[in-house]
Design an enzyme around this catalytic site. Structure first.
Site, mmCIF file in Angstrom:
data_model
loop_
_atom_site.group_PDB
_atom_site.id
_atom_site.type_symbol
_atom_site.label_atom_id
_atom_site.label_comp_id
_atom_site.label_asym_id
_atom_site.label_seq_id
_atom_site.Cartn_x
_atom_site.Cartn_y
_atom_site.Cartn_z
ATOM 1 N N SER A 282 0.864 -1.194 0.000
ATOM 2 C CA SER A 282 0.000 0.000 0.000
ATOM 3 C C SER A 282 0.890 1.230 0.000
ATOM 4 C CB SER A 282 -0.862 0.003 1.265
ATOM 5 O OG SER A 282 -1.446 1.286 1.456
ATOM 6 N N TYR B 12 -2.807 -0.674 10.347
ATOM 7 C CA TYR B 12 -2.689 -0.971 8.909
ATOM 8 C C TYR B 12 -1.365 -0.431 8.350
ATOM 9 C CZ TYR B 12 -4.005 -1.123 3.939
ATOM 10 O OH TYR B 12 -4.039 -1.373 2.586
#
Ligand code: BGC
Length: 265
Positions: free
Chosen positions: A150, A163
């Protein structure tokens, strides 16, 4: 052997979103595709069926990638069906958002279990399998791992510390592993997507106001599609990128370019 010089690919979290697009793209090239899923059995079987209809060969296999025995099962079943594995795409990932002081240990742990430990378990199994592959005459890679990470492996994200920390971990997992297995002719790279239209962020892109705010973070002025990522995955898995290892490709419409600095700062 297809155009891309690989035969069998395992894609985790392939029943929807980016994983599904990657599985379909590999299938279109004539690869054998292992469509891994955890809960969405119906959707995973539909992905496999679509691949089988379009000239590829696919099987859907259930496994929670954060569980060692289930990962072993996944790879055993894949080998049983296709004999060997050439490419692993670690894609299964989750978000469990909360403000830091409210975040439960469970929310922290679960995200790490899937996003980081899941990548470790699958990559370890793939490396073992790759070592059974023969080096080809042209001395290209015998195995290839792609971690779908990501932009939050380098962009801090308030309210999503679990995350972002897990994706930061993926970055060093990728680089350290790439260093370790390069002499075995195994390549390891990452793709770090920005905002791609999938289930994980649909509250944002489906809401007009929130989507407008999101576009301010994307210099290229569009929210990405899963196919933006799958095209890059195909290239990274092919011999065309044979000299590329230990690298992250940001597929983010410029999100990592500090869009706030478009003016004078
Ligand atoms: C997250 C999405 C988010 C994107 C950009 C991804 O890794 O899963 O929810 O839209 O990063 O912030």
């Amino acid at each position: 052997m297809n155009q891309l010089n690989f035969k069998t690919v395992v894609v985790t979290g392939a029943s929807s979103g980016i994983g599904k697009a990657i599985a379909l793209a590999f299938g279109k090239q004539g690869a054998n595709v292992v469509v891994n899923y955890r809960n969405s059995e119906k959707e995973a079987f539909e992905v496999a069926e679509l691949i089988n209809k379009n000239g590829g060969n696919a099987i859907a296999i259930k496994a929670d990638v954060s569980k060692e025995d289930e990962v072993l099962h996944l790879f055993n079943q894949a080998i049983k069906k296709y004999n060997s594995i050439d490419v692993l795409v670690c894609n299964a990932g989750i978000q469990k958002d909360n403000s830091f002081s409210e975040m439960s240990l469970e929310e922290w742990q679960k995200v790490f279990d899937v996003n980081l430990t899941g990548y470790f378990l699958c990559a370890r199994q793939a490396i073992k399998e790759f070592s059974r592959n023969q080096t080809t005459g042209n001395k290209k890679a015998i195995g290839n791992i792609i971690f779908v990470s990501s932009v939050h492996d380098i962009i801090p994200w308030a309210g999503h510390v679990n995350y972002a920390a897990s994706k930061g971990g993926v970055l060093m997992l990728m680089k350290s592993l790439a260093l370790e297995v390069a002499p075995q002719k195994i390549r390891v790279n990452a793709i770090s997507p920005g905002a791609i239209k999938t289930n994980i962020n649909k509250e944002v892109w489906q809401d007009e106001e929130q989507a407008k705010k999101l576009l301010k973070l994307i210099p290229y002025q569009r929210i990405g599609e899963p196919e933006d990522v799958s095209e890059v995955a195909l290239w990274l898995a092919s011999d065309a990128s044979d000299y590329v290892t230990g690298t992250t490709i940001y597929v983010d419409g410029g999100m990592t370019l500090y869009p706030g600095f478009v003016d004078n700062g």
